[in-house]
Enzyme design. Sequence first.
Site, PDB file in Angstrom:
ATOM      1  N   ASP A   1     -61.836  -9.658 -16.242  1.00 40.65           N
ATOM      2  CA  ASP A   1     -62.116  -8.232 -16.318  1.00 40.65           C
ATOM      3  C   ASP A   1     -63.560  -7.985 -16.723  1.00 40.65           C
ATOM      4  O   ASP A   1     -64.244  -7.111 -16.177  1.00 40.65           O
ATOM      5  CB  ASP A   1     -61.161  -7.577 -17.313  1.00 40.65           C
ATOM      6  CG  ASP A   1     -61.280  -6.061 -17.337  1.00 40.65           C
ATOM      7  OD1 ASP A   1     -61.591  -5.468 -16.279  1.00 40.65           O
ATOM      8  OD2 ASP A   1     -61.077  -5.466 -18.410  1.00 40.65           O
TER       9      ASP A   1
ATOM     10  N   ARG B   1     -66.038   6.252  -4.551  1.00 41.55           N
ATOM     11  CA  ARG B   1     -66.077   5.866  -5.971  1.00 41.55           C
ATOM     12  C   ARG B   1     -65.505   4.476  -6.219  1.00 41.55           C
ATOM     13  O   ARG B   1     -65.600   3.946  -7.327  1.00 41.55           O
ATOM     14  CB  ARG B   1     -65.289   6.874  -6.809  1.00 41.55           C
ATOM     15  CG  ARG B   1     -65.912   8.261  -6.939  1.00 41.55           C
ATOM     16  CD  ARG B   1     -65.008   9.139  -7.795  1.00 41.55           C
ATOM     17  NE  ARG B   1     -64.755   8.551  -9.098  1.00 41.55           N
ATOM     18  CZ  ARG B   1     -63.633   8.731  -9.809  1.00 41.55           C
ATOM     19  NH1 ARG B   1     -62.658   9.469  -9.321  1.00 41.55           N
ATOM     20  NH2 ARG B   1     -63.487   8.162 -10.995  1.00 41.55           N
ATOM     21  N   LYS B   2     -64.907   3.868  -5.227  1.00 47.20           N
ATOM     22  CA  LYS B   2     -64.205   2.601  -5.402  1.00 47.20           C
ATOM     23  C   LYS B   2     -65.092   1.404  -5.077  1.00 47.20           C
ATOM     24  O   LYS B   2     -65.780   1.384  -4.062  1.00 47.20           O
ATOM     25  CB  LYS B   2     -62.964   2.560  -4.509  1.00 47.20           C
ATOM     26  CG  LYS B   2     -61.937   3.655  -4.798  1.00 47.20           C
ATOM     27  CD  LYS B   2     -60.764   3.571  -3.832  1.00 47.20           C
ATOM     28  CE  LYS B   2     -59.741   4.667  -4.101  1.00 47.20           C
ATOM     29  NZ  LYS B   2     -58.597   4.604  -3.148  1.00 47.20           N
TER      30      LYS B   2
END
Length: 264
Positions: free
Chosen positions: A184, A229-230
């Site tokens: 992450d 936005r991705k």
Amino acid sequence: MIRTGVQKMARGLCQIMGREISKGNFNTNIGQQMTPRGTLQLPWSSINSVRTMAVLPWPFSFQPRDFSLPNSSWGSDMRRLYEHYNSQCEVETDDGEKKWGVWRRLPSYNRSLKYTTGGVYLSKIIQSKARLFTRNIREQGAAFEYVVFVNKQEQKCVCVFQAGHLLEGPPGHVHGGAIATMIDTVTGTHATYLSGPVMTANLNINYRSPIPLGSTVLLTCSLDKKEGRKTFVSCQVTNTDSSKLHTEATGLFLSITMGHLLGG
């Protein structure tokens, strides 16, 4: 109530700095700032969607500790890979001049606030006890030892990660949650480098083989695609010569604004 107070303080700072920026009193260059040794500076202020957190008029020059620099706990594999990528951050031309290479080392602090000019001071007055999850252990080598390099041309990112003894899951091996944390961290860093401030929307992780505690592994991330936005990123965790796959993952990150961070 504490959170509300912090939000009001942050909004107030943004309003003040926004007015000063509009007057031209502060540098709001969105370009990435580099240090002379090939280190990429990614100040929170350099990204357009949070430009109101730009340069603060503090008369202070504190230099935060950069956790991505070598320390005595690093093993031989960690140091070797660090030198391999760091040596490509700066190259010498035939004329003897220095210029940027294809890779950039990203500094790493124990709070995101410290990426701003004046951020060290801000970190002392806004939730001063807060620490970045992967940088909150004082003992060197005990938990997350890592350094991240990015390659803008190839839209790739690599992280050299040495897992300390506090990250144990199965006896003698790294906890799956610690591996997920690093995935992450690295994929999010890569997405931020490519798209500005983001937050994790989805992580899909497949564990292939356990990672021995205390060993060094390589996390390699690449951009899959961007849609509005991705930002879609993929990641592989391998041993140091990439001959053994430990974990693979894909991530989806959404671009955010200051309003998202402050809950507005």
